[in-house]
Design an enzyme around this catalytic site. Structure first.
Site, PDB file in Angstrom:
ATOM      1  N   HIS A 391       0.799  -1.227   0.000  1.00 17.73           N
ATOM      2  CA  HIS A 391       0.000   0.000   0.000  1.00 17.73           C
ATOM      3  C   HIS A 391       0.826   1.269   0.000  1.00 17.73           C
ATOM      4  O   HIS A 391       0.279   2.354   0.230  1.00 17.73           O
ATOM      5  CB  HIS A 391      -0.914   0.049   1.222  1.00 17.73           C
ATOM      6  N   LYS A 582      -7.922  14.145   4.460  1.00 11.71           N
ATOM      7  CA  LYS A 582      -7.069  12.950   4.438  1.00 11.71           C
ATOM      8  C   LYS A 582      -6.033  13.151   5.534  1.00 11.71           C
ATOM      9  O   LYS A 582      -5.953  14.228   6.123  1.00 11.71           O
ATOM     10  CB  LYS A 582      -6.388  12.796   3.077  1.00 11.71           C
ATOM     11  N   ARG A 583      -5.216  12.120   5.824  1.00 12.54           N
ATOM     12  CA  ARG A 583      -4.140  12.324   6.790  1.00 12.54           C
ATOM     13  C   ARG A 583      -3.262  13.489   6.352  1.00 12.54           C
ATOM     14  O   ARG A 583      -3.087  13.732   5.160  1.00 12.54           O
ATOM     15  CB  ARG A 583      -3.304  11.032   6.915  1.00 12.54           C
ATOM     16  N   LYS A 588       1.155  14.557   0.590  1.00 10.89           N
ATOM     17  CA  LYS A 588      -0.208  14.863   0.138  1.00 10.89           C
ATOM     18  C   LYS A 588      -0.387  16.351  -0.164  1.00 10.89           C
ATOM     19  O   LYS A 588      -1.367  16.771  -0.751  1.00 10.89           O
ATOM     20  CB  LYS A 588      -1.223  14.406   1.181  1.00 10.89           C
ATOM     21  N   THR A 690      -8.419   6.759  -1.908  1.00  8.89           N
ATOM     22  CA  THR A 690      -9.780   6.222  -2.006  1.00  8.89           C
ATOM     23  C   THR A 690     -10.794   7.337  -1.730  1.00  8.89           C
ATOM     24  O   THR A 690     -11.925   7.256  -2.198  1.00  8.89           O
ATOM     25  CB  THR A 690     -10.004   5.065  -1.020  1.00  8.89           C
ATOM     26  N   LYS A 694     -14.619   8.442  -3.408  1.00 11.42           N
ATOM     27  CA  LYS A 694     -15.846   8.830  -2.695  1.00 11.42           C
ATOM     28  C   LYS A 694     -16.361  10.163  -3.212  1.00 11.42           C
ATOM     29  O   LYS A 694     -17.558  10.341  -3.441  1.00 11.42           O
ATOM     30  CB  LYS A 694     -15.576   8.915  -1.180  1.00 11.42           C
TER      31      LYS A 694
HETATM   32  C1  26V Z   1       2.451   2.266   8.506  1.00 13.12           C
HETATM   33  C2  26V Z   1       2.563   2.247   9.862  1.00 13.12           C
HETATM   34  C3  26V Z   1       3.907   2.183  10.425  1.00 13.12           C
HETATM   35  C4  26V Z   1       4.006   2.477  11.869  1.00 13.12           C
HETATM   36  C5  26V Z   1       2.869   2.047  12.700  1.00 13.12           C
HETATM   37  C6  26V Z   1       1.520   2.289  12.149  1.00 13.12           C
HETATM   38  C7  26V Z   1       1.432   2.263  10.661  1.00 13.12           C
HETATM   39  C8  26V Z   1       0.199   2.259  10.061  1.00 13.12           C
HETATM   40  C9  26V Z   1       0.098   2.259   8.695  1.00 13.12           C
HETATM   41  C10 26V Z   1       1.221   2.277   7.909  1.00 13.12           C
HETATM   42  C11 26V Z   1       1.160   2.284   6.416  1.00 13.12           C
HETATM   43  C12 26V Z   1       0.015   2.951   5.886  1.00 13.12           C
HETATM   44  C13 26V Z   1      -0.035   2.766   4.415  1.00 13.12           C
HETATM   45  C14 26V Z   1      -1.311   3.308   3.871  1.00 13.12           C
HETATM   46  O1  26V Z   1      -2.211   3.665   4.592  1.00 13.12           O
HETATM   47  N1  26V Z   1      -1.395   3.346   2.566  1.00 13.12           N
HETATM   48  C15 26V Z   1      -2.565   3.867   1.904  1.00 13.12           C
HETATM   49  O2  26V Z   1      -3.342   2.763   1.474  1.00 13.12           O
HETATM   50  C16 26V Z   1      -4.521   3.169   0.811  1.00 13.12           C
HETATM   51  C17 26V Z   1      -5.317   1.922   0.515  1.00 13.12           C
HETATM   52  O3  26V Z   1      -4.636   1.140  -0.412  1.00 13.12           O
HETATM   53  C18 26V Z   1      -4.169   3.966  -0.431  1.00 13.12           C
HETATM   54  O4  26V Z   1      -5.366   4.400  -1.029  1.00 13.12           O
HETATM   55  C19 26V Z   1      -3.305   5.155  -0.073  1.00 13.12           C
HETATM   56  O5  26V Z   1      -2.873   5.810  -1.251  1.00 13.12           O
HETATM   57  C20 26V Z   1      -2.099   4.704   0.721  1.00 13.12           C
HETATM   58  O6  26V Z   1      -1.366   5.816   1.200  1.00 13.12           O
END
Ligand code: 26V
Length: 849
Positions: A391, A582-583, A588, A690, A694
């Site tokens: 992702h 978004k975050r 971004k 995503t 929406k």
């Molecule tokens: C990484 C970490 C690392 C430290 C602890 C917590 C944590 C939580 C999440 C992540 C990775 C997050 C990756 C992510 O959210 N990717 C997003 O995935 C979406 C669904 O596929 C996509 O639409 C977004 O573009 C993408 O940024």
């Protein structure tokens, strides 16, 4: 049906439901009971039963939580009978099943969608009216289940809805965090985090299944021994054990009587653990140890893409992987004994990013150490069972755990990882003899001052499928990040473009538009989103446009009311609602959005804004608590907003809103009200997005870069109905060399004026220096996100937006065409793609009652 000892109304007992879970003795067949009625009267009766008997209430007030709770239980009962039947059908048929493993499920609220999927909205609405209540107010009592950070977690939640709707036998496994995504407050424009105690009032949807608890081990060491047959074997000894207790959440399909299971694990201290200490006379230590054990599932890590490497996070990952695999193997062995020859044909494990990738060595461990398979047997099973979804392309988000941490926490797993790597390195050496550089590049173990386990490589080596989440993203994985692996195993790599569920993101959150669409083209779109294409012929229809605009206007009023409530800012609904939620992350580029806001402010001030449509720029999102720059960006947005919103010259012409505590429920209010969707990441950085889907589905136009799924959105709606700007991935990479933002700024008078306002302290008069890091990043030749490079393109595209918005008939036409072209972006399509290429499941066939 089996007897449920505790199956009385509303119990959180330990009945056997979900998939399997028979105790020791054979159950007594429960007599067939008539299905619960779905009528207003029956619902009302059950709601009052819970209200009076389970919650001991007598007087109904608008604000109290108990009507919501009672209604949820009445609805859960209706789900339960379908749940039992679904589980029985899956068990009976013994066909192939998928386990979806994810550290995050960003569910949001469940009641509205349960009613929609059970077709109970009308009956419940009437029931609430009879109580003198408004169903919308009851919905508002539900706390969001915020068990995720953002896109990845919300995607998993949309997958649940689509899998159940498509009748796919998928069980999903996650963690029941006591505290979900933190709540965001703003103090002086700065983010302050507060704990999200979402379980405080209880979570009426879940059912605890203590009898399915699993033991999870940590620490200790691995020990070699020789078994009875003279084989060398290993065992993991001297461990600190924790109990994983599952809580099942029902996942209803859309009007098809299917109810799948989301199984969330919660950590509980084991009895033995406590007793040992207790007998040694140290009660306090025993309680402290209990705390440590239960800490594992205490809190969701809110740091997507930053701050990797916390030991507790690895504990969470292993806890999920081990509990889920043990659960699958328990169920397998109950039916098949310890014959695993068909396991990979009948089971598949989909890994949501590398977060649960420790499942690869864990399945090996269970097969080797518990079931006595040989290495090659176990590897064949494991590598034919696992599938991995990536992702992110950001290198800092790629997980790597130190070998030392692994050795301390999961010694037996480290042995297995090292052995997997030894076999893998031999494969690489055979394919490219003598290419030691390539071996070092591809090794699961990264050498250096501290050896690290590269989790993505472990996932790729252990999986038969590796997919990205949008076409561009999947191509960049094959050509960049995972190039060596794609060369070695081209057949493993594939794309599965993300989607969103139209049940939540159109039918439930935008009833006005849903009704209008259904009137025009029928309601087939709720399960076949491509049918939205039938709207296209009406895009130019004046009468239809009028009604379309009316719906949008009503939704804008609803959002404006909420914004006034939570920020005190009042917006005029004739304004162009320009939204970025978004975050908060540098890639971004919320910063680019604010630079444009400052540019508009400057234009209006210098008397050059008469041609501009009034605009409300709405930005929302959370920053990771440890991500200083993201937090400064929030402060920056709020400072600029304070100046703009208090300047009389901006009144009714320009507003900038920071929407506090953005979450799933907020998006349900926001996306139906947006005119313009901001998807402005640096090309090559957003895997998919995503939110973009929406907004499109709800008739917003997109201003965006060629990044993630924007590329496919633009393809679907046509270039004329999309505001494209910015450098491409290739141009970004080429422009890095000799990147000189100061020169770019100097050559652009609009940009120079914006920077001058920022740099003279116009937005931080009484807080000198506080915005410096943010402002300086725009000028930095090392700005990885290349904000300055896209400023001119962005402003020009925004000018095209402004012009287009002034022609309301044409804007509405484009808006309708966006909804009409959103058919591809349903998670129904995404799940079909996963199923056709990776899972190969047959739909569940329910037996008769
Ligand atoms: C990484 C970490 C690392 C430290 C602890 C917590 C944590 C939580 C999440 C992540 C990775 C997050 C990756 C992510 O959210 N990717 C997003 O995935 C979406 C669904 O596929 C996509 O639409 C977004 O573009 C993408 O940024």
């Amino acid at each position: 049906m089996e007897v449920q000892p505790d199956a009385a109304h509303g119990s959180n007992g330990s009945g056997s439901n979900g998939s399997g879970g028979k105790g020791g003795s054979p159950g007594i067949e429960l007599l067939e009971t008539p299905p619960l009625e779905m009528t207003t009267d029956a619902l009302l009766r059950d709601v009052m039963h819970y209200f009076g008997h389970s919650f001991g209430q007598r007087v109904i007030n608008t604000g109290e939580p108990f009507i919501y709770q009672s209604l949820a239980l009445a609805v859960r009962d209706r789900l339960s009978e379908r749940w039992t039947r679904t589980s029985a059908a899956v068990e009976r048929d013994d066909r192939r099943q998928v386990a979806y493993l994810s550290l995050e499920f960003l569910l949001g609220r469940l009641l509205r969608n349960a009613l929609l999927n059970l077709d109970l909205q009308g009956a419940v609405n009437d029931a609430m009216e009879r109580l003198g209540l408004n169903l919308e107010d009851v919905y508002d009592r539900e706390h969001d289940a915020g068990l995720g950070n953002g896109g990845l977690g919300r995607l998993a939640a949309c997958f649940l809805d689509s899998c159940a709707t498509l009748r796919l036998p998928v069980i999903s496994y996650g963690i029941r965090y006591q505290y979900g995504m933190f709540r965001q407050r703003l103090e002086n424009g700065q983010q302050v985090e507060a704990p999200d105690s979402w379980l405080l009032d209880g979570f009426p949807w879940e059912i605890k299944r203590l009898q399915l608890a699993q033991t999870i081990r940590f620490g200790g060491h691995s020990e070699a021994y020789t078994d009875g047959a003279g084989h060398a074997r290993y065992r993991w000894v001297n461990t600190h054990d924790v109990l994983a207790v599952p809580f099942d959440v029902p996942v209803p399909g859309y009007r098809n009587d299917i109810v799948n299971t989301l199984r969330l694990w919660s950590a509980v201290a084991t009895d033995e653990f406590d007793l040992e200490e207790f007998n040694a006379g140290s009660y306090a230590d025993a309680v402290a140890a209990k705390n440590a054990a239960e800490n594992i599932t205490m809190v969701l890590y809110p740091n997507a893409e930053t701050e990797n490497g916390q030991e507790l996070r690895l504990r969470q990952q292993y806890f999920l992987a081990s509990a889920s695999l043990q659960d699958m193997l328990r169920e397998w062995v109950e039916r098949h004994g310890d014959d695993f020859s068909e396991f990979a044909d009948k089971r598949c494990v989909q890994l949501n990013d590398t977060h649960p990738a420790v499942a690869v060595p864990e399945l090996m461990r269970l097969l080797l150490d518990h079931y006595g398979l040989t290495w090659s047997e176990a590897w064949t099973v494991t590598s034919r069972t696992m599938a991995y979804t990536n992702h992110t392309l950001l290198p800092e988000a790629l997980e790597a755990w130190s070998v030392d941490m692994f050795r301390n926490l999961l010694p037996r797993l480290l042995d297995i990882i090292l052995e997997i790597n030894a076999h893998f390195i031999k494969t690489v050496g055979d394919r490219w003899p003598g290419d030691s550089e390539r071996v070092a590049r591809m090794s699961i173990i990264e050498e250096g001052p501290t050896q690290m386990v590269r989790m993505a490589y472990l996932a790729i080596v252990g999986s038969f499928s590796v997919n990205g989440v949008a076409e561009l993203h999947s191509r960049l994985l094959r050509e960049g990040l995972f190039r060596d692996f794609a060369e070695l195993w081209p057949h493993k790599f594939n794309n599965k473009t993300n989607g969103v569920t139209q049940r939540r993101w159109l039918a439930a959150c935008n009833p006005g538009l849903a009704t209008l669409v259904t009137e025009k083209i029928g309601d087939g779109w709720t399960t076949d989103l491509e049918q939205l294409a039938a709207l296209a012929p009406y895009a130019g229809d004046t009468e239809f446009q009028k009604r379309w605009r009316h719906v949008k206007y009503t939704n804008k009023k609803r959002l404006a009311r909420q914004i006034a409530r939570c920020t005190g800012i009042s917006l005029d609904c004739g304004m162009l609602f320009d939204v970025q939620v978004k975050r908060i992350h540098e890639y971004k580029r919320q910063l680019l959005n604010v630079l444009h806001a400052v540019h508009l402010y400057d234009r209006i001030r210098r008397g050059d804004g008469d041609e501009l449509p009034p605009r409300a720029i709405i930005i929302g999102g959370k920053a990771a608590p440890g991500y200083a720059m993201a937090k400064s960006i929030i402060k920056f947005i709020n400072n600029v907003a304070a100046v703009i919103n208090t300047d009389p010259a901006m009144q009714g012409r320009l507003a900038l809103v920071f929407y506090p505590d953005y979450n799933v429920s907020a998006m349900e209010l926001i996306c139906p009200a947006a005119d313009l969707s901001e998807q402005i990441s640096t090309a090559g950085k957003e895997a998919s997005g995503t939110g973009n889907m929406k907004f499109m589905m709800n008739g917003a136009l997109t201003i965006g870069t060629l990044d993630g799924a924007n590329v496919e959105i633009r393809e679907a709606v046509g270039a004329d109905n999309f505001f494209l700007f910015g450098l491409t991935v290739e141009e970004i990479e080429a422009a890095r060399d000799g990147y000189d933002p100061t020169a770019i700024i100097a050559h652009d008078s609009d940009f120079s004026r914006v920077m001058k306002l920022l740099e003279c302290g116009h937005f931080n008069r009484f807080e000198p220096g506080i915005l410096d890091p943010v402002i300086a990043s725009v000028r930095s030749p090392h700005d990885v996100w290349m904000t300055a490079a896209d400023f001119r393109g962005f402003v020009d595209a925004q000018n095209r937006v402004a012009e287009a918005y002034m022609d309301s008939a044409n804007w509405t036409r484009m808006s309708i065409l966006n909804t009409a072209s959103a058919g591809r972006f349903s998670t129904d399509r995404t799940m079909r793609d996963y199923n056709n290429d990776i899972w190969k499941l047959e739909p569940i066939e329910l037996g008769g009652r």
